[in-house]
Enzyme design. Sequence first.
Site, mmCIF file in Angstrom:
data_model
loop_
_atom_site.group_PDB
_atom_site.id
_atom_site.type_symbol
_atom_site.label_atom_id
_atom_site.label_comp_id
_atom_site.label_asym_id
_atom_site.label_seq_id
_atom_site.Cartn_x
_atom_site.Cartn_y
_atom_site.Cartn_z
ATOM 1 N N GLU B 52 0.812 -1.221 0.000
ATOM 2 C CA GLU B 52 0.000 0.000 0.000
ATOM 3 C C GLU B 52 0.845 1.270 0.000
ATOM 4 O OE1 GLU B 52 -0.568 -2.646 1.905
ATOM 5 O OE2 GLU B 52 -2.675 -3.218 1.733
ATOM 6 N N PHE B 114 -11.482 -8.046 13.252
ATOM 7 C CA PHE B 114 -10.363 -8.437 12.386
ATOM 8 C C PHE B 114 -10.047 -7.322 11.392
ATOM 9 C CE2 PHE B 114 -8.844 -10.529 8.430
ATOM 10 C CZ PHE B 114 -7.595 -10.885 8.909
ATOM 11 N N GLN B 115 -8.805 -6.967 11.306
ATOM 12 C CA GLN B 115 -8.318 -5.885 10.445
ATOM 13 C C GLN B 115 -9.011 -4.562 10.740
ATOM 14 O OE1 GLN B 115 -8.101 -7.254 6.283
ATOM 15 N NE2 GLN B 115 -6.046 -8.018 6.719
ATOM 16 N N LYS B 164 -17.706 -1.353 5.521
ATOM 17 C CA LYS B 164 -18.158 -2.298 4.497
ATOM 18 C C LYS B 164 -19.669 -2.279 4.317
ATOM 19 C CE LYS B 164 -17.063 -6.948 2.876
ATOM 20 N NZ LYS B 164 -16.478 -8.263 3.225
ATOM 21 N N MET B 481 24.373 9.265 2.452
ATOM 22 C CA MET B 481 24.236 10.514 3.204
ATOM 23 C C MET B 481 24.473 10.268 4.696
ATOM 24 S SD MET B 481 23.849 13.664 2.597
ATOM 25 C CE MET B 481 22.829 14.226 1.227
#
Lengths: 186, 583
Positions: B52, B114-115, B164, B481
């Site tokens: 993502e 969940f999630q 959802k 760097m």
Amino acid sequence: MSALHIKKGSTRHSAYNLRPTFSDVQERHTLAVLVENEPGVLARVIGLFSGRGYNIESLTVAEVDHTGHLSRITIVTKGTPQVIEQIKAQLGRIIPVHDVHDLTVEGPAVERELAIFKVAGEGDKRVEALRLADIFRANVVDSTLNSFIFEITGAPDKIDAFADLMRPLGLVEVARTGVAALLRGD
Amino acid sequence: MTREMTGADMVIQTLKDQGVDTVFGYPGGAVLPIYDAIFQQNDIQHILVRHEQGAVHAAEGYARSTGKPGVVLVTSGPGATNAVTGLTDALLDSIPIIVLTGQVPTFMIGSDAFQEADTVGITRPCTKHNWLVKDTDELSGVLHEAFHVATSGRPGPVLVDIPKDVQFATGTYTIPKPSASHYQPPVKGDLESITELVAALEKAERPVFYTGGGVINSGPAASQLLRELVDATGIPITSTLMGLGAYPASGKHWLGMLGMHGLYEANMAMHGCDLMINIGARFDDRITGVLSSFSPNSTKAHIDIDPSSINKVIRVDIPIVGDVGHVLEDMLKIWKSRGRKTNAEALVSWTRQINEWRKVDCLKFADDKKVIKPQYALSRLEALTKKYDRYITTEVGQHQMWAAQFLNFEDPNRWMTSGGLGTMGYGFPASIGVQMAHPDALVVNVAGEASWLMNMQELGTAAQYKLPVKQFILNNERLGMVRQWQELLHGSRYSQSWSEALPDFVKLAEAFGAKGIICSDPADLDDAIMEMIEHDGPVVFDCLVTKHENCFPMIPSGKAHNEMLLGEADTEGAIQAGGAVLV
């Protein structure tokens, strides 16, 4: 807006009225922030203060316009003039914020806070507490044989002064609402 | 227009009505209804990323190279948390993106389902605004408002969290007018202040334009107006990392980039000017060096659409709140109406002084016949790609600074780099987003091997969509760097700053069906770069460069613009205790 008694012309776009010097002096400012009363808006305001390291001395919030779903958040904060201007500009960036007023700059303003004090004691102390409450125009809202609950409104320093006097007389607990403020005049 | 449809269909309808053609995303349980709606239409192309974070950076690349908002679709929980780095990156660089996240159904919110994650809570500080939509009837209004907020005023990322059940339920689709929103940031600058600025410009003896990403964000017209103003007044111009391309690098008055690794002439001009005109930049700490010695003798003007940028770190004398394009238009109009005056005599000696500074030739480097110098690699990349329709993205580190120094940009929206947040892993997915928007262009991601590995999984995306992105990796087997700072600040104790166990990049590319090229000899470099350009498909170019090369010029921490280090000889004891605590 007129129903909310807020002067026209906000101070959120602070760039033009920044006071001339970058002074190191800490100033106390009272800000009135009008926000859309939507979920999370208070978290946005508080998150701004904690995330950017600004101070909150007092904060009150309630819906003041039920039809327009507007809430008024009154914040008392401390900082240098530069920080105060930055706070106002940052508040102005929050999308559900409609307006930011610096009552300290736009003022004079009336500031009031409500507090309730529980004081327990017997004998002379109890009498003295009641006498002082009368001087401060505090009301007794609950009483038992050895305690009072006083209700007092006033500017924050008046409430501080009352707390200092009650402490030796058996102060048990204090609850304060934080500052609510309005500009004087119309 | 109002119609009844499901929440999932509303998402697709909104994207169509907003003119979106591409969405970057990754499916999951809480966005299945929206993915089902995507399956049943052909107007919007969905690009399946491999992580993502890659989706958000790809959307950023798309947005920065087109000027249109980028759109991301991810699932709840880990899908949303993986998007956080990209959101923060877009917030700091003011990039308009819309991230749509799935959420567990409304009746399960708060149950540690969940999630489930508190997505609006987590992303509140890293978005311009975000919404959790609990009612399908409100969804279309919020989605359209999200586009309005992301693209108006100072642009930025927004997020809409959609449970959802809201996606499944049916509601009324409406398109609110953008003018109905209470969010209407003013774009016109105050004419009195603009006149004050013009008056200062007419008299200035040593003026300089200091421009930033705000010019690019304001749109191509703003860059045109800037060019007109600079060329008509003859005032020298420098730019931040974010603003490269707004004024052409081939332009007569171009000083090059300023700041920590900016050009000597640019920083000296900033330090010595008597009028600084900041257009759409924000006095970032990479630009100013130590604040107490920042351009001590100048009148400072600042044009910015965000009032909070003004007087945040540097006190300015002429603040102008407004959109760069609008303000420049008024400024030109006023300047012309007052007779196109400049302090021509003084400008001649100012230009002479600047030309003296240019003679220092601060980008010169000791060439090497045996090993490829990173500066040499980039100057060859510049020479061999400049005639192409070219877009450059970068990762973060030394290579990024060298790219800014050695590549020349003639137009805005051609240079995509993570400026504010400094996100390693930005460049590769960003190059994918750019290539999606410009399928026939040459898109090169200038990378370091360590940054590139952070999002190398996107090679799968590039291969799947046959995107011919060129990954030009300057491989020094070091976090360059970090290593440079350790050398200058920490007694050359190179703590954890080398890249051990690197993959064979050629084999890695081939494993994904891409082309791999390795080059270690300066004599082979031109041919290898041409081979990369001419290959029709994704290329991973492993360019083995000098291992311990430092990036100069450099303003060391805690120092001013006129105290730049120009080369190795200047580094001894350059940074003192006070500077060492700075980043």
